[in-house]
Enzyme design. Sequence first.
Site, short mmCIF file in Angstrom:
data_model
loop_
_atom_site.label_atom_id
_atom_site.label_comp_id
_atom_site.label_asym_id
_atom_site.label_seq_id
_atom_site.Cartn_x
_atom_site.Cartn_y
_atom_site.Cartn_z
N THR A 43 -8.56 6.43 -2.53
CA THR A 43 -9.95 5.99 -2.83
C THR A 43 -10.91 7.16 -2.63
O THR A 43 -11.99 7.16 -3.19
CB THR A 43 -10.38 4.80 -1.95
OG1 THR A 43 -10.08 5.10 -0.59
CG2 THR A 43 -9.67 3.53 -2.37
N LYS A 85 -14.43 8.34 -4.72
CA LYS A 85 -15.73 8.67 -4.12
C LYS A 85 -16.23 10.00 -4.65
O LYS A 85 -17.41 10.16 -5.00
CB LYS A 85 -15.61 8.72 -2.59
CG LYS A 85 -15.39 7.35 -1.98
CD LYS A 85 -14.79 7.40 -0.57
CE LYS A 85 -14.23 6.03 -0.21
NZ LYS A 85 -13.23 6.05 0.83
N LYS A 93 -8.57 13.89 3.98
CA LYS A 93 -7.70 12.71 4.02
C LYS A 93 -6.81 12.87 5.23
O LYS A 93 -6.80 13.93 5.87
CB LYS A 93 -6.88 12.59 2.73
CG LYS A 93 -6.23 13.91 2.28
CD LYS A 93 -5.57 13.78 0.92
CE LYS A 93 -6.51 13.85 -0.24
NZ LYS A 93 -6.86 12.64 -0.90
N ARG A 94 -6.03 11.84 5.56
CA ARG A 94 -5.10 11.99 6.68
C ARG A 94 -4.19 13.20 6.44
O ARG A 94 -3.83 13.49 5.30
CB ARG A 94 -4.24 10.73 6.84
CG ARG A 94 -4.97 9.50 7.34
CD ARG A 94 -5.49 9.67 8.76
NE ARG A 94 -4.42 9.80 9.72
CZ ARG A 94 -4.26 9.04 10.79
NH1 ARG A 94 -5.11 8.09 11.05
NH2 ARG A 94 -3.26 9.22 11.62
N HIS A 147 0.79 -1.24 0.00
CA HIS A 147 0.00 0.00 0.00
C HIS A 147 0.82 1.28 0.00
O HIS A 147 0.24 2.36 0.06
CB HIS A 147 -0.92 0.03 1.22
CG HIS A 147 -2.13 -0.84 1.08
ND1 HIS A 147 -3.29 -0.42 0.47
CD2 HIS A 147 -2.36 -2.12 1.46
CE1 HIS A 147 -4.18 -1.40 0.50
NE2 HIS A 147 -3.64 -2.44 1.08
N LYS A 203 0.63 14.43 1.25
CA LYS A 203 -0.69 14.73 0.68
C LYS A 203 -0.84 16.23 0.40
O LYS A 203 -1.79 16.67 -0.23
CB LYS A 203 -1.80 14.23 1.60
CG LYS A 203 -1.83 12.69 1.67
CD LYS A 203 -2.93 12.18 2.60
CE LYS A 203 -2.91 10.67 2.78
NZ LYS A 203 -3.40 9.92 1.62
#
Length: 890
Positions: A725, A729, A617-618, A426, A623
């Site tokens: 993911t 969505k 998101k985290r 992952h 990110k």
Amino acid sequence: MNINAARFKAAQPGPLRRRCGDSDLRAARLPILSPAPKDRTHTRIPGTMSKPLSDQDRRKQISVKGLAGVENVADLKTNFNRHLHFTLVKDRNVATKRDYYFALANTVRDHLVGRWIRTQQHYYEKDPKRVYYLSLEFYMGRTLQNTMVNLALENACDEAVYQLGLDMEELEDIEEDAGLGNGGLGRLAACFLDSMASLGLAAYGYGIRYEFGIFNQKIVNGWQVEEADDWLRYGNPWEKARPEYMRPVHFYGRTEHHPDGVKWVDTQVVLALPYDTPVPGYRNNIVNTMRLWSAKAPCEFNLKDFNIGGYIQAVLDRNLAENISRVLYPNDNFFEGKELRLKQEYFVVAATLQDIVRRFKASKFGSREIVRTDFTFLPDKVAIQLNDTHPALAIPELMRVLVDDEKLSWEKAWDITVKTCAYTNHTVLPEALERWPIDLFQNLLPRHLEIIYEINRRHMERVASLYPGDNDRLRRMSLIEEGGVKRVNMAHMCIVGSHAVNGVARIHSDILKATVFKDFYEMDPHKFQNKTNGITPRRWLVMCNPGLAEVIAEKIGEDFIRDLDQLKKLLNFVNDDAFIRDVAKVKQENKLKFATHLEEHYKVKINPNSMFDIQVKRIHEYKRQLLNCLHIITFYNRIKKEPNKQWTPRTIMIGGKAAPGYHTAKMIIRLITAIGEVVNNDPVVGDRLKVIFLENYRVTLAEKAVPAADLSEQISTAGTEASGTGNMKFMLNGALTIGTMDGANVEMAEEAGEGNLFIFGMRVEDVEAMDKKGYNASEYYNRIPELKQAMDQIAGGFFSPKQPDLFKDIVNMLMHHDRFKVFADYEDYIKCQEKVSALYKKPKEWTKKVIYNIAGSGKFSSDRTISQYAREIWGVEPSLEKIAAPDDPK
């Protein structure tokens, strides 16, 4: 479903009609909740005020949500009252809202039980190959509404609850999120369970029943504060304890080598108590099982050691054993080598493998005897999927069981193990890869360390024979890392001990083969595969966005819920004005609803006509929430400079949790809240720009935010996000993506057409080239005035006047050691955001791109992902067949 026939049946007078009255219920002498007026003939859409529906609306609703037949509604009311009375021991005078939620949950669960038992009988009769999905995280969220959707009970329950004088949304809101995951990895596991059940696979999810899930995040004075997530405080109506399947798990001790084999002795034992949760497939009567293990101390725990007066201490020490399942480690993409974490990893693996072996040996309907002893058949009947390296100990544990307990030869045991296990990677971030110190292993799992050494010895022999004299390759490929503290590289063990290794998006799988696992790919190219992640359309469309699901069903029927590829048919309606209007109207309704929620919780007045620009998101440097912050500051400065210009208004929302020990991530949250305080209180800006930090982001909040988003921010540095993911969505729910060519964004651009996403920034090869050349942040800082201005404001205390140097660590990181090259993509990102703003002013053009995105999102169903795992890794065939319902004659 023949909708007209169903409506005709529901409209019939006579005995059916009478059963809906409350006289029958009173005859049962149960506490009755006062029903709504009897002449009510409309259905309520969850999330709206009750209002009569037109005939067309009623037909649409029945279509996707399942028919509210009169008998169904009456039965649900009867059972609701029965549970209130007999299960909860309450009457309406003392029942609380929570009691009503539990009564409803138990009523819905009743509809699962018969199907659950029938499914397990079906598997024992057919004896299929079983799939075991091992994951330390399952981020399930709430269960009630998802179960109603999958069993086609939503309308009937809604009607019954209304007639009982209650509000469905209020009851749904009482349910605690099952937050047994950090983020993407755990939510993926949850979507996979839904798809495995919907595709008729004999599959089991195995994990840990953490007493405390991912922490609840509170924002206090702009800072993240963690609170324990005591999700089991009121009990969990969806789980069933199975003490009869309790299993012992051993730790510590030592090994003895005898002529007849090896014995692991003087161990400490912890018991693993299983709790089963039903996982219903979509309207196929299949209900699979997620089995989560809870740690219990054995009765004799430490009592043999106690002396006079030591009894109390010995009983208190039982907690040490039970701590194993106490709490989920709140680290995402960061490896923390704590003994308790290794205990958790072995605990779930050891208990699960005992279960797998027991089921393999006795897998014959009605038999508890051992019917299968030949383990060469194990790979024909068992597939074990390791969700990341966390359950990697399944490999040495299966070897221990086969060699020590079942007395197989090493060669035969190894062949069986490799054919049975498969590994999903992952992440490519080096700090996330698990490397356990040898000393810890030696102490906690001495037998497993011996097995790992033997696996490595044989593996090294093979490498040496294929690449003679290449000592550097031997060092790189070893399972045991030398130099400083000796460690076991868990990813290497997973690759060596599995027959299949997959990444979770095409670009990620290519990066694994080209860099992180290059040596292994060169040696065993046949092992490496790609399985692009997916999301379940049941939760992430039908359940969270019923309005959009209805609009789609009206155009193309409802088969897309099982076969998301059918969304391609929407391409026929890209220029259909009525459809464009309907899609835009649903989005606006979702935004209004979310705006109400935000105003209630954040006391900030939201402009529902502004663009909802969302990044959830985290919180992690890769990110790049900081890139988003720089755009907010730049946009703010532009409004201040030209206050009379016609700016496209935006409400920018950022949400996510920072790992409790991750200083930079916590500072990023503080920066976002500080920017919000300045921007939201500036009268010059007004409602043209608002910044909100979404507190305690979790599955339930995602279900509200995703359908309301106009713009989805997927802006990680190219080559760092394995897949994502959240991006899928948002795409499915009609948001446009602004993003880099990273993770699944690449495939999303292919499916929807790159022109229908806002792609910016460096590609993977550009990042690699910059790594070679060297990244110099100050070069961008000095060259781009708006970037310099924004950074100077952060550094000079513009957003933190009381503590001017509050953000010095962030400034220092961005200027001197930013691994993720925020400044390098700044200019292109700002230009791209200008294009976004320009297009948003043309609603029809915007909505057309939205339709292209929805039509292109079929590939990102977890049904497609799981079908590929099933055929290409597990060797089983998915099926859309329904099995007989419990009330059907067999």
